[in-house]
Write an enzyme that holds these catalytic residues in place. Structure first.
Site, mmCIF file in Angstrom:
data_model
loop_
_atom_site.group_PDB
_atom_site.id
_atom_site.type_symbol
_atom_site.label_atom_id
_atom_site.label_comp_id
_atom_site.label_asym_id
_atom_site.label_seq_id
_atom_site.Cartn_x
_atom_site.Cartn_y
_atom_site.Cartn_z
ATOM 1 N N SER A 189 1.530 0.409 -13.697
ATOM 2 C CA SER A 189 1.191 1.579 -12.890
ATOM 3 C C SER A 189 2.123 1.638 -11.679
ATOM 4 C CB SER A 189 -0.288 1.524 -12.497
ATOM 5 O OG SER A 189 -0.736 2.747 -11.978
ATOM 6 N N GLU A 306 -4.266 7.112 -21.465
ATOM 7 C CA GLU A 306 -4.133 6.825 -20.030
ATOM 8 C C GLU A 306 -5.127 7.642 -19.202
ATOM 9 O OE1 GLU A 306 -2.034 4.619 -18.694
ATOM 10 O OE2 GLU A 306 -0.327 4.391 -20.042
ATOM 11 N N HIS A 396 -5.720 3.932 -19.039
ATOM 12 C CA HIS A 396 -4.830 3.298 -18.078
ATOM 13 C C HIS A 396 -5.421 1.956 -17.652
ATOM 14 C CE1 HIS A 396 -1.529 3.658 -15.202
ATOM 15 N NE2 HIS A 396 -2.337 3.368 -14.196
#
Length: 474
Positions: A189, A306, A396
């Site tokens: 990320s 995600e 995610h």
């Protein structure tokens, strides 16, 4: 490395530290790689560590960067830890005992550039050290302290911290048995964004032998766009958006202003977020533009779903066709791209279609374009295992417990449930470890066939999936 029962001592440039050894792995925590960025060092480039006399204990994590805890539904899923104090620019090392010339990996945590810490239990480096790798993790400045755009202050301070941590790793890791010529950097990320940025800079790229970018944005913004969050906060505070004014405020006051600024925000709108910005000194070009020509071997990839971390199922249900149309027009997404996404997944709801487009626009599309343009070794993955929690599916961050081989740690159960597949954790972790050691994760390069490793209960290498809509995105 000196042995003292279960204690281990190592001497580095700034002094001697004492850590702990357990089951053949030595662990050193909270080692300063730069001076505390407060007082006269606030909103300035990372400064050198002051050497110490005697033996410094390295048995507990250093203080975490000032930050707010996650709120709402995300706060129920992701871990959070706060360690009080100002000495926040620290590194942690897990090393195999008697290591010599071992490969090294530097882990940079995520958290939207305003949350996160190396001290999270799931980021334990034991599995990597057990595989013969010296594992290093670091903290860096977050939020207003690390990514404000202020008159009179250097830009991208959190990135500059990460660069200082990389230089520290290169200069000091030999004392822990690591090879400074074999450093892999990896992050997820926002941490992946920082990895991409370090790989885009000539000075830091020279210190990197390999890189892994997990679900990391590859864009940097203009100072004007990236500075919106700072300008809005300055108005809330009744202050100028400059170094002097922000440095006169306590970190807690900046966090309070950020809390007020972001109240009521959602992934569909609200307060701007912190972003890396283009800057001649610290990031001359956006990583998306640079990485295609970089020769450093690279693993890059994303998770299938995600968006499901950012949107609850209820929020997805509330996304109407009108909202999708408005987003398409605002982002200049061609109608034929939306139709192609629909053709790829005809049974998806409007909200899920929106989420797929958001995932590919922000993460998967840029990663795929970079991978396709590179001539150097490039390995692409997609993480597809479905978490049973809150219908997250492969959201995610869900890959992290598997990559770290810490999926059995209860700190991850809020994200992946109680019985994650141990075989998937073993497989994914070994692929990462093999790449760090030898540069080959065990599946073919992306190349013209767009080969992608799909990690799931039964993993396989396949041509990249769902490319019709993604390839039409701007």
């Amino acid at each position: 490395m000196t042995r003292m029962d279960d204690r281990r001592r190592v001497t580095i440039s700034s002094g001697t530290i004492e850590g702990v050894a357990t089951d053949g792995i030595s662990r050193f925590l909270g080692i300063p790689y730069a001076a505390p960025p407060f007082g006269s060092n606030r909103f300035r480039e990372p400064q050198p560590v002051l050497p110490w006399d005697g033996i410094r204990a390295a048995t507990s994590f250093g203080p975490t960067a000032p930050q707010l805890p996650y709120g709402g539904a995300i706060g129920e899923l992701l871990g959070h830890v706060i360690v009080e104090g100002e000495d926040i620019l620290t590194a942690n090392v897990w090393a195999p005992e008697d290591a010599s010339g071992a490969p090294v990996v530097l882990w940079i945590h995520g958290g939207a550039l305003e949350r996160g810490a190396a001290a999270l239990p799931g980021y334990d480096g034991t599995a990597f050290a057990r595989d013969g790798i010296v594992f290093v993790s670091v903290n860096y400045r977050l939020g207003a302290e690390g990514f404000s755009v202020l008159e009179g202050a250097p830009r991208n301070l959190g990135l500059q911290d990460a660069a200082a941590a990389l230089r520290w790793t290169h200069d000091e890791v030999e004392a822990f048995g690591g090879d400074p010529q074999r450093i892999t950097i990896m992050g997820e990320s926002a941490g992946g964004a920082l990895v991409a940025a370090l790989l885009s800079r000539d000075d830091t790229r020279a210190l990197i032998s390999r890189a892994i970018v997990q679900s990391g944005p590859l864009d940097a913004q203009t100072p004007e766009k990236g500075g919106r969050v700072s300008a809005q906060m300055a108005k809330l505070l009744g202050a100028a958006a400059d170094r002097e004014s922000f440095a006169a405020l306590e970190p807690g006051a900046l966090l309070d202003a950020r809390s007020r600024q972001s109240a009521g925000s959602s992934p569909l709108g609200g307060a701007p977020g912190y972003q890396l910005v283009i800057d001649p000194e610290t990031l001359p070009r956006s990583p998306r533009e640079v990485l295609s020509g970089v020769t450093t071997p690279l693993i890059i990839g994303t998770n299938t779903d995600e968006y499901r971390l950012w949107f609850t199922p209820q929020a997805l249900d509330r996304i109407s066709a009108m909202k999708l149309l408005a987003a398409r027009l605002a982002l200049r997404i061609p109608g034929r791209a939306v139709r192609a996404f629909r053709a790829d997944e005809p049974d998806a709801s409007t909200g899920e279609l929106f989420g797929r487009i958001a995932t590919d626009l922000l993460l998967r599309g840029p990663a795929s374009r970079v991978a396709a343009a590179r001539t150097a070794a490039t390995y692409v993955y997609e993480f597809g295992w479905h978490s049973p929690v809150r219908d997250l599916r492969a959201a995610h961050a869900v890959e992290l417990p598997f990559m770290f081989s810490t999926a059995g740690d209860r700190s991850w159960s809020s994200l992946i449930g109680e019985n994650p597949p141990a075989s998937l954790a073993a497989e994914m972790h070994e692929a990462w470890a093999a790449f760090i050691r030898d540069g080959d994760p065990g599946w073919p390069e992306y190349a013209s066939e767009r080969l992608t490793r799909l990690f799931d209960t039964v993993s396989r290498t396949v041509p990249q999936r769902r490319t019709g809509g993604m390839d039409l995105l701007p």
